[in-house]
Design a protein around this motif. Structure first.
Motif, short mmCIF file in Angstrom:
data_model
loop_
_atom_site.label_atom_id
_atom_site.label_comp_id
_atom_site.label_asym_id
_atom_site.label_seq_id
_atom_site.Cartn_x
_atom_site.Cartn_y
_atom_site.Cartn_z
N SER A 23 0.83 -1.19 0.00
CA SER A 23 0.00 0.00 0.00
C SER A 23 0.88 1.25 0.00
N HIS A 24 0.54 2.22 0.81
CA HIS A 24 1.19 3.53 0.77
C HIS A 24 2.57 3.53 1.45
N ALA A 25 2.79 2.64 2.39
CA ALA A 25 4.08 2.57 3.11
C ALA A 25 4.87 1.34 2.66
N ALA A 26 5.06 1.22 1.35
CA ALA A 26 5.72 0.04 0.78
C ALA A 26 7.14 -0.13 1.31
N HIS A 27 7.81 0.96 1.68
CA HIS A 27 9.19 0.84 2.19
C HIS A 27 9.23 0.13 3.54
N LEU A 28 8.10 0.11 4.24
CA LEU A 28 8.01 -0.63 5.50
C LEU A 28 7.37 -2.00 5.31
N GLU A 29 6.53 -2.14 4.31
CA GLU A 29 5.87 -3.41 4.04
C GLU A 29 6.80 -4.39 3.31
N LYS A 30 7.51 -3.89 2.30
CA LYS A 30 8.39 -4.74 1.49
C LYS A 30 9.74 -4.04 1.28
N PRO A 31 10.51 -3.88 2.37
CA PRO A 31 11.74 -3.09 2.29
C PRO A 31 12.77 -3.65 1.32
N ALA A 32 12.93 -4.98 1.24
CA ALA A 32 13.94 -5.55 0.36
C ALA A 32 13.64 -5.23 -1.10
N LEU A 33 12.38 -5.37 -1.49
CA LEU A 33 12.00 -5.06 -2.86
C LEU A 33 12.12 -3.56 -3.13
N PHE A 34 11.69 -2.76 -2.18
CA PHE A 34 11.80 -1.31 -2.30
C PHE A 34 13.25 -0.90 -2.53
N HIS A 35 14.15 -1.44 -1.73
CA HIS A 35 15.57 -1.10 -1.87
C HIS A 35 16.13 -1.57 -3.20
N SER A 36 15.74 -2.76 -3.63
CA SER A 36 16.30 -3.29 -4.88
C SER A 36 15.86 -2.46 -6.08
N LEU A 37 14.62 -1.96 -6.08
CA LEU A 37 14.15 -1.12 -7.17
C LEU A 37 14.93 0.19 -7.24
N ILE A 38 15.20 0.76 -6.08
CA ILE A 38 15.96 2.01 -6.04
C ILE A 38 17.40 1.76 -6.47
N GLU A 39 18.00 0.68 -5.98
CA GLU A 39 19.37 0.36 -6.36
C GLU A 39 19.49 0.18 -7.87
N ASP A 40 18.53 -0.51 -8.46
CA ASP A 40 18.56 -0.72 -9.90
C ASP A 40 18.52 0.61 -10.65
N PHE A 41 17.65 1.50 -10.21
CA PHE A 41 17.54 2.81 -10.84
C PHE A 41 18.82 3.61 -10.68
N LEU A 42 19.38 3.62 -9.48
CA LEU A 42 20.58 4.41 -9.23
C LEU A 42 21.81 3.84 -9.93
N SER A 43 21.77 2.57 -10.28
CA SER A 43 22.91 1.94 -10.96
C SER A 43 22.92 2.20 -12.46
N GLU A 44 21.81 2.72 -13.01
CA GLU A 44 21.76 3.01 -14.44
C GLU A 44 22.76 4.11 -14.79
N PRO A 45 23.51 3.93 -15.88
CA PRO A 45 24.42 5.01 -16.29
C PRO A 45 23.62 6.21 -16.77
N ALA A 46 24.15 7.39 -16.52
CA ALA A 46 23.51 8.61 -17.00
C ALA A 46 23.58 8.65 -18.52
N THR A 47 22.52 9.14 -19.15
CA THR A 47 22.55 9.31 -20.59
C THR A 47 23.52 10.42 -20.97
N ALA A 48 23.96 10.41 -22.21
CA ALA A 48 24.90 11.43 -22.66
C ALA A 48 24.29 12.81 -22.51
N GLU A 49 23.02 12.94 -22.82
CA GLU A 49 22.34 14.25 -22.72
C GLU A 49 22.36 14.75 -21.30
N ASN A 50 22.00 13.87 -20.32
CA ASN A 50 21.98 14.31 -18.92
C ASN A 50 23.38 14.56 -18.41
N ALA A 51 24.35 13.79 -18.86
CA ALA A 51 25.74 13.99 -18.42
C ALA A 51 26.23 15.37 -18.87
N GLU A 52 25.87 15.77 -20.12
CA GLU A 52 26.26 17.09 -20.61
C GLU A 52 25.60 18.20 -19.80
#
Length: 261
Positions: A230-259
């Motif tokens: 529900s609304h507090a997913a970081h407390l309900e499913k913390p492992a999944l919540f963390h893995s989704l954020i880690e995956d996003f943060l691990s993506e390389p920046a696009t050339a446009e955003n890097a510039e």
């Protein structure tokens, strides 16, 4: 009285976590522990809430955004990853609009672009009436139960009610008014930083149309849906919540955003 009270742990790129209505920095303890080996994690308490209950309340979302910027300026944090939950998601959208050059990546969690929250479990006007009648402690007890699939029996329910009860009534009332008056839809197309939208599929505060509006209007966006939460997913499913954020943060920046940086 100096700045906002906050929690901080770790070193590396700054990762700022902004809580929502009747929340506080203490709700991010798992995230501080989990991400502090790679990031400088900073969790402010918004004025009038949590450990900042003694600070004057803000009656606008923009005012809350300025308060967080004030803390980051005091800490000499120039650029950062920014995550906002619920009302905090509105705050970070305002921050990204105000200083887009400072936001490396944006995470909008359990939130939307319209403060009135169509199809919320109850209208904001009703929440205000109940707040004035019942008080803060009863209000967080009642509203907090809607943030979990298992309601008041959920593992994180006691934590959110303890944090929420710290708020003073003027801040609780001002927060509802700030949300009701806020509309961030017109700014979405200007938020060009890489953005992750995270949503629990049983969220009773922010329904799918709000999330879909974010997903279809942000220029560089990913959507992650957490099933059975529900609304507090970081407390309900913390492992999944963390893995989704880690995956996003691990993506390389696009050339446009890097510039752009």
């Amino acid at each position: 009285m100096d700045g906002l009270p906050y929690l901080r742990a770790g070193s590396g790129p700054s990762f700022v976590l902004v809580h929502g209505y009747l929340g506080g920095a203490e709700q991010w303890r798992h995230e501080l522990d989990h991400f502090s080996n790679r990031y400088d994690v900073i969790a402010p308490n918004l004025p009038g809430f949590g450990a900042a209950a003694d600070r004057p309340a803000c009656d606008t979302i923009a005012g809350m955004a300025e308060a967080v910027f004030g803390l980051l300026d005091e800490l000499a944090v120039g650029d950062f990853i920014l995550l906002g939950h619920s009302m905090g998601g509105m705050v970070v959208q305002e921050m990204a609009r105000m200083r887009p050059q400072s936001v490396l990546r944006l995470i909008l969690y359990g939130t939307g672009p319209l403060g009135l929250m169509p199809d919320r479990f109850e209208p904001i006007a009703t929440s205000r009436e109940r707040l004035l009648t019942d008080g803060v402690e009863a209000t967080i007890g009642r509203i907090g139960a809607t943030w979990f699939k298992r309601g008041a029996e959920a593992r994180g329910y006691r934590l959110v009610t303890q944090i929420g009860a710290c708020a003073r009534r003027p801040a609780a009332e001002a927060g509802l008014g700030a949300m009701a008056a806020w509309d961030g839809r017109s700014a979405l197309t200007s938020l060009t930083m890489p953005t992750l939208v995270v949503w629990g599929d049983a969220d009773r505060s922010y329904r799918w149309p709000q999330v879909e509006t974010l997903w279809t209007n942000l220029p560089d966006v990913r959507l992650s849906v957490i099933p059975g939460a529900s609304h507090a997913a970081h407390l309900e499913k913390p492992a999944l919540f963390h893995s989704l954020i880690e995956d996003f943060l691990s993506e390389p920046a696009t050339a446009e955003n890097a510039e752009d940086r």
